[in-house]
Design a protein around this motif. Structure first.
Motif, PDB file in Angstrom:
ATOM      1  N   GLN A 130      21.207  18.216  -5.503  1.00  0.00           N
ATOM      2  CA  GLN A 130      20.296  19.211  -5.954  1.00  0.00           C
ATOM      3  C   GLN A 130      19.145  19.542  -5.040  1.00  0.00           C
ATOM      4  N   ALA A 131      18.659  18.559  -4.293  1.00  0.00           N
ATOM      5  CA  ALA A 131      17.640  18.794  -3.237  1.00  0.00           C
ATOM      6  C   ALA A 131      18.352  19.427  -2.161  1.00  0.00           C
ATOM      7  N   LEU A 132      19.415  19.351  -1.709  1.00  0.00           N
ATOM      8  CA  LEU A 132      20.333  20.493  -0.730  1.00  0.00           C
ATOM      9  C   LEU A 132      20.291  21.693  -1.299  1.00  0.00           C
ATOM     10  N   LYS A 133      20.651  21.904  -2.541  1.00  0.00           N
ATOM     11  CA  LYS A 133      20.876  23.456  -3.038  1.00  0.00           C
ATOM     12  C   LYS A 133      19.532  24.067  -2.982  1.00  0.00           C
ATOM     13  N   GLU A 134      18.539  23.278  -3.145  1.00  0.00           N
ATOM     14  CA  GLU A 134      17.282  23.955  -3.312  1.00  0.00           C
ATOM     15  C   GLU A 134      16.665  24.225  -1.937  1.00  0.00           C
ATOM     16  N   LYS A 135      16.798  23.347  -1.027  1.00  0.00           N
ATOM     17  CA  LYS A 135      16.509  23.644   0.326  1.00  0.00           C
ATOM     18  C   LYS A 135      17.274  24.947   0.955  1.00  0.00           C
ATOM     19  N   ASP A 257      19.273  16.035   7.452  1.00  0.00           N
ATOM     20  CA  ASP A 257      18.159  16.437   8.222  1.00  0.00           C
ATOM     21  C   ASP A 257      18.187  17.956   7.930  1.00  0.00           C
ATOM     22  N   CYS A 258      16.903  18.552   8.087  1.00  0.00           N
ATOM     23  CA  CYS A 258      16.585  19.831   8.249  1.00  0.00           C
ATOM     24  C   CYS A 258      15.900  20.221   9.488  1.00  0.00           C
ATOM     25  N   SER A 259      16.313  21.255  10.164  1.00  0.00           N
ATOM     26  CA  SER A 259      15.760  21.501  11.319  1.00  0.00           C
ATOM     27  C   SER A 259      15.458  23.255  11.525  1.00  0.00           C
ATOM     28  N   GLY A 260      14.321  23.502  12.147  1.00  0.00           N
ATOM     29  CA  GLY A 260      13.909  25.056  12.272  1.00  0.00           C
ATOM     30  C   GLY A 260      12.782  24.888  13.065  1.00  0.00           C
ATOM     31  N   LEU A 264      12.364  18.924  13.275  1.00  0.00           N
ATOM     32  CA  LEU A 264      13.462  18.055  12.650  1.00  0.00           C
ATOM     33  C   LEU A 264      12.669  17.208  11.311  1.00  0.00           C
ATOM     34  N   ILE A 265      13.043  17.380  10.105  1.00  0.00           N
ATOM     35  CA  ILE A 265      12.661  16.496   9.023  1.00  0.00           C
ATOM     36  C   ILE A 265      13.588  15.963   8.433  1.00  0.00           C
ATOM     37  N   GLY A 266      13.550  14.847   7.563  1.00  0.00           N
ATOM     38  CA  GLY A 266      14.757  14.375   6.572  1.00  0.00           C
ATOM     39  C   GLY A 266      14.586  15.184   5.497  1.00  0.00           C
ATOM     40  N   LEU A 267      15.475  15.329   4.692  1.00  0.00           N
ATOM     41  CA  LEU A 267      15.566  16.346   3.533  1.00  0.00           C
ATOM     42  C   LEU A 267      15.013  15.263   2.479  1.00  0.00           C
ATOM     43  N   PRO A 268      13.629  15.939   1.710  1.00  0.00           N
ATOM     44  CA  PRO A 268      13.348  15.218   0.863  1.00  0.00           C
ATOM     45  C   PRO A 268      14.085  14.823  -0.443  1.00  0.00           C
ATOM     46  N   VAL A 269      14.346  13.768  -0.957  1.00  0.00           N
ATOM     47  CA  VAL A 269      15.269  13.700  -2.256  1.00  0.00           C
ATOM     48  C   VAL A 269      14.360  12.959  -3.085  1.00  0.00           C
ATOM     49  N   PHE A 270      14.119  13.624  -4.322  1.00  0.00           N
ATOM     50  CA  PHE A 270      13.269  12.838  -5.405  1.00  0.00           C
ATOM     51  C   PHE A 270      14.052  12.053  -6.387  1.00  0.00           C
TER      52      PHE A 270
END
Ligand SMILES: NC(=O)c1ccc[n+]([C@@H]2O[C@H](COP(=O)([O-])OP(=O)(O)OC[C@H]3O[C@@H](n4cnc5c(N)ncnc54)[C@H](OP(=O)(O)O)[C@@H]3O)[C@@H](O)[C@H]2O)c1
Length: 313
Positions: A130-135, A257-260, A264-270
């Motif tokens: 779900q965090a991936l979809k939001e990102k 991870d998410c880069s741009g 580079l940051i780790g994907l936050p997952v609640f």
């Protein structure tokens, strides 16, 4: 009142579901059906429930509300259709079916008869997914998805897994690598596939494979999957990239991870509490008293097999 369930199959996944459902007060497993009388009767005895050799007899039982299908891939569609025709709710191990027509008919029947049709893809109860979809929704247009998995092993039952008529192509038995991407980016406008098998026998068994898929997504962007199995490699390797116009999501075996522009940051997952798939299915069955079932995830499972089966030889 507990929802009465019948389980079909008596292998690893049947055991898994049986253990989960047996622990829930809202479910009662009333029968197990399997062509394997030895493991079927043993599993039924262990859980103090009935054993039926023929799955068709289980599906026909009037005291059963829902059927859990844990057989090999080649029979999922046929059994799901028979169960829906008998007005049962269905929980089917992935893939939904090994024939697109069967998958489409199952969705149609579930809609017409207000039955819950859930395929065992776990992304719906995954905080990470779900965090991936939001990102993804923040990162603009899709350009490319890549997925690579290389594995030395041949599974616990290679005679079943490395077997085209029973399990389908690697793209089909690895449907659980296709489904999450389809859930994020939608279905394909076109599919191209290549596959090569070592030691392929007339009965469709093989020793080693490579299989690639390339799709054009309907929404734009290209998707590529690569699998190789039974190959000379020390340990399994898996990596993924979702390349979007405003950033790239990457997985190399240990979280996303998410880069741009930001680096580079780790994907936050609640860590929010999620039901199990079994709990979700039971609550969906209970909700059909007031509302038609939501078949959104089953639609995604159908889109996923449209891709995996386009790759069939
Ligand atoms: N959700 C997950 O995490 C996950 C993980 C692994 C597998 N799966 C899926 O779950 C399914 C089952 O996998 P498994 O690992 O449990 O396989 P398994 O251990 O080989 O068990 C399959 C069971 O179904 C029986 N069976 C197969 N075809 C049948 C048919 N046409 N009619 C009646 N019984 C039949 C088998 O009988 P025999 O003993 O006679 O073969 C066996 O008892 C597969 O479709 C697989 O893709 C899902």
């Amino acid at each position: 009142m507990a929802i009465k369930i019948g389980i079909i199959g008596s292998g690893g996944m049947a055991r898994h579901h049986l253990e989960r459902f047996s622990a829930m007060s809202t479910a009662e497993v009333v029968a197990i059906a399997s062509r394997n009388e030895q493991t079927g009767a043993q599993l039924a005895a262990q859980h103090n429930t009935g054993f039926i050799p023929e799955w068709a007899h289980l599906v026909a039982r009037e005291d059963i509300d829902g059927v859990v299908i844990c057989t090999h891939n080649d029979s999922h569609g046929e059994i799901a259709l028979a169960a829906l025709r008998a007005d049962k709710h269905v929980f089917v191990e992935y893939p939904l079916a090994s024939d697109v027509g069967e998958g489409e008919a199952a969705l149609r029947l579930a809609k017409e008869r207000h039955r819950v049709l859930r395929v065992s893809h776990p992304e719906v109860v995954s905080n990470e997914h779900q965090a991936l979809k939001e990102k993804i929704s923040e990162l603009g247009e899709l350009l490319l998805t890549t997925f690579v998995r290389l594995t030395p092993g041949r599974g616990a039952r290679p005679e079943v897994l490395f077997n085209l008529p029973i399990s389908g192509t690697p793209a089909h038995f690895f449907i659980y690598h296709i489904y999450p991407i389809v859930d994020c980016f939608g279905g394909a406008a076109s599919v191209e596939s290549r596959a090569a098998y070592d030691g392929l026998t007339e009965s469709g068994q093989y020793q080693r494979f490579v299989n690639t898929l390339t799709v054009e997504f309907k929404r734009g962007g290209i998707g590529q999957w690569t699998w190789a199995g039974g190959i000379a490699i020390d340990t399994a390797v898996q990596n993924e990239r979702y390349v979007l116009s405003e950033g790239t999501l990457s997985y190399d075996g240990d979280g996303w991870d998410c880069s741009g522009d930001w680096g580079l940051i780790g994907l936050p997952v609640f860590d929010s509490p999620q039901p199990t798939l079994q709990q979700l299915w039971l609550s969906e069955i209970q909700n059909t008293a007031d509302q038609p079932p939501c078949l959104k995830d089953a639609e995604v499972a159908l889109e996923a097999i449209r891709i995996s089966l386009a790759a069939a030889p």
